[in-house]
Design a protein around this motif. Structure first.
Motif, PDB file in Angstrom:
ATOM      1  N   ALA A  31      26.521  37.001 -15.069  1.00  0.00           N
ATOM      2  CA  ALA A  31      25.074  36.888 -14.857  1.00  0.00           C
ATOM      3  C   ALA A  31      24.643  37.651 -13.609  1.00  0.00           C
ATOM      4  O   ALA A  31      23.616  38.330 -13.602  1.00  0.00           O
ATOM      5  N   LYS A  32      25.441  37.563 -12.536  1.00  0.00           N
ATOM      6  CA  LYS A  32      25.095  38.253 -11.298  1.00  0.00           C
ATOM      7  C   LYS A  32      25.120  39.763 -11.476  1.00  0.00           C
ATOM      8  O   LYS A  32      24.256  40.483 -10.976  1.00  0.00           O
ATOM      9  N   THR A  37      20.334  34.957 -15.655  1.00  0.00           N
ATOM     10  CA  THR A  37      20.852  33.637 -15.342  1.00  0.00           C
ATOM     11  C   THR A  37      22.073  33.337 -16.207  1.00  0.00           C
ATOM     12  O   THR A  37      22.296  33.973 -17.240  1.00  0.00           O
ATOM     13  N   THR A  38      22.853  32.341 -15.773  1.00  0.00           N
ATOM     14  CA  THR A  38      24.013  31.941 -16.565  1.00  0.00           C
ATOM     15  C   THR A  38      23.578  31.374 -17.920  1.00  0.00           C
ATOM     16  O   THR A  38      24.310  31.489 -18.908  1.00  0.00           O
ATOM     17  N   ASP A  39      22.391  30.792 -17.974  1.00  0.00           N
ATOM     18  CA  ASP A  39      21.894  30.268 -19.252  1.00  0.00           C
ATOM     19  C   ASP A  39      21.676  31.407 -20.244  1.00  0.00           C
ATOM     20  O   ASP A  39      21.955  31.265 -21.436  1.00  0.00           O
ATOM     21  N   THR A  40      21.200  32.550 -19.758  1.00  0.00           N
ATOM     22  CA  THR A  40      21.011  33.701 -20.639  1.00  0.00           C
ATOM     23  C   THR A  40      22.352  34.202 -21.165  1.00  0.00           C
ATOM     24  O   THR A  40      22.492  34.506 -22.357  1.00  0.00           O
ATOM     25  N   SER A 137      12.702  33.818 -15.898  1.00  0.00           N
ATOM     26  CA  SER A 137      13.840  32.915 -15.721  1.00  0.00           C
ATOM     27  C   SER A 137      13.322  31.478 -15.688  1.00  0.00           C
ATOM     28  O   SER A 137      12.423  31.150 -14.906  1.00  0.00           O
ATOM     29  N   ASP A 244      14.074  34.192 -20.565  1.00  0.00           N
ATOM     30  CA  ASP A 244      14.005  32.825 -21.076  1.00  0.00           C
ATOM     31  C   ASP A 244      12.606  32.513 -21.600  1.00  0.00           C
ATOM     32  O   ASP A 244      11.606  32.896 -20.980  1.00  0.00           O
ATOM     33  N   LEU A 257      22.533  22.411 -15.251  1.00  0.00           N
ATOM     34  CA  LEU A 257      22.486  23.430 -16.291  1.00  0.00           C
ATOM     35  C   LEU A 257      23.106  22.983 -17.603  1.00  0.00           C
ATOM     36  O   LEU A 257      22.689  23.424 -18.676  1.00  0.00           O
ATOM     37  N   GLU A 270      23.830  28.111  -8.169  1.00  0.00           N
ATOM     38  CA  GLU A 270      22.756  28.666  -8.991  1.00  0.00           C
ATOM     39  C   GLU A 270      21.390  28.191  -8.481  1.00  0.00           C
ATOM     40  O   GLU A 270      20.439  28.974  -8.395  1.00  0.00           O
ATOM     41  N   ASP A 273      20.355  30.081  -5.380  1.00  0.00           N
ATOM     42  CA  ASP A 273      19.810  31.404  -5.697  1.00  0.00           C
ATOM     43  C   ASP A 273      18.378  31.294  -6.214  1.00  0.00           C
ATOM     44  O   ASP A 273      17.516  32.113  -5.876  1.00  0.00           O
ATOM     45  N   THR A 274      18.120  30.280  -7.040  1.00  0.00           N
ATOM     46  CA  THR A 274      16.771  30.092  -7.568  1.00  0.00           C
ATOM     47  C   THR A 274      15.784  29.807  -6.453  1.00  0.00           C
ATOM     48  O   THR A 274      14.676  30.362  -6.423  1.00  0.00           O
TER      49      THR A 274
END
Length: 325
Positions: A31-32, A37-40, A137, A244, A257, A270, A273-274
């Protein structure tokens, strides 16, 4: 022959997961590198986002250290081979007329010409309009009455001379704070607009959104949509926001998450970062840190808030005694 690159491509979700696990790469790392995002990344691996823009697929392939063809769906028409059970051709095939043979000879040339024209028109449109893209996001979960962060990353080139960002969120939810403040806001209809004038350097829009108290059935799904609108040469053009677009409404804290009732170290990174991305609006970091320190949280139905809660220890089953014959 000139090849036409399609703007979107279809992903092979199983290949993405397999390659990442074989290379021992985490979803957070991928993701980085890609800038999502990790969800994506999780949705790519679970085929919830089956198609993405080609440039995103290229960045994903770079993160996985493979050629982009290895993470795309294979087209059955591209598979070469001979059908051994096919019936043999007729010894004397029917004769085609001269007109039909002429059309068959012209068809490849016409296809090439059409492809060149389409490619030229696409390039010409890019030159006139410029590049403008937006990526939203969202947290995977949101609870009734909770305030969640929303981050929109904007990418434009120097040819875009001002534009309008239009964002639609679920009716009954309330935009409580944004940076920059919206030019127009209709909370009743769930619509916010930002006007970015020529010369304004704007690469992100962030806002805090309070989930509606009366969301109906729990769990449920809430949907977002948005677009960027420009007006080159007197004609309106728009492009939809990527990223998202769905939030699951449940009694789950937005930083959790995977929805297991615990904000672990990876999820806390995470969330950090948000919060960094949400500069310009107030995020309640102290409340999130208290949940992290406690090891978990629970939903207080009376006050309709999340409170820190240490999950009960899991008792290991006693070993079975060997029975004697």
């Amino acid at each position: 022959m000139t090849s036409i690159l399609q703007p979107t491509v279809n992903l092979d979700s199983e290949a993405i997961r397999r390659i990442r696990e074989e290379k021992k790469l985490t979803q957070l790392y991928v993701a980085k590198v890609v800038g999502v995002t990790t969800d994506t990344v999780s949705r790519w691996e679970n085929n919830r986002y089956p198609s993405i823009k080609r440039e995103n697929a290229v960045r994903l392939a770079e993160a996985l250290e493979v050629d982009v063809e290895e993470i795309l769906e294979k087209n059955e028409d591209d598979v070469e081979g001979v059908d051994e059970e096919a019936e043999p051709a007729e010894a004397f095939p029917p004769q085609r007329s001269k007109d039909s043979r002429a059309w068959l000879l012209l068809l490849p040339a016409l296809l090439v010409l059409a492809g060149v024209i389409i490619y030229w028109l696409m390039q010409r449109q890019d030159t006139l309009v410029g590049r403008f893209e937006g990526y939203r996001s969202l947290p995977p979960y949101a609870a009734p009455g909770e305030v969640i962060p929303v981050h929109i990353r904007l990418e434009t080139d120097d040819t875009v001379k001002g534009y309008i960002l239009r964002e639609s969120f679920p009716k009954g939810w309330q935009l409580v704070e944004a940076a920059p403040p919206p030019t127009s806001l209709n909370n009743a209809e769930g619509v916010a607009r930002w006007i970015v004038k020529p010369g304004d350097e704007r690469n992100r829009v962030v806002y805090r959104l309070r989930v509606g108290e009366n969301v109906g059935k729990i769990p449920s799904t809430a949907y977002f949509s948005g677009e960027i609108i420009v007006n080159p040469n007197g004609r309106n053009l728009s492009v939809s926001l990527d990223g998202d677009a769905v939030v699951e409404v449940d009694h789950v804290q937005w930083a959790d998450l995977n929805g297991d009732g615990i904000v672990d170290d990876g999820e806390m990174l995470e969330a950090s970062d948000t919060v960094d991305e949400m500069k310009g609006v107030h995020m309640d970091w102290d409340a999130l840190e208290a949940i992290w320190d406690a090891g978990g949280y629970r939903w207080d139905e009376d006050d309709r808030v999340f409170v820190p809660h240490k999950p009960p220890a899991v008792e290991e089953p006693a070993p079975l005694e060997n029975s004697q014959p």
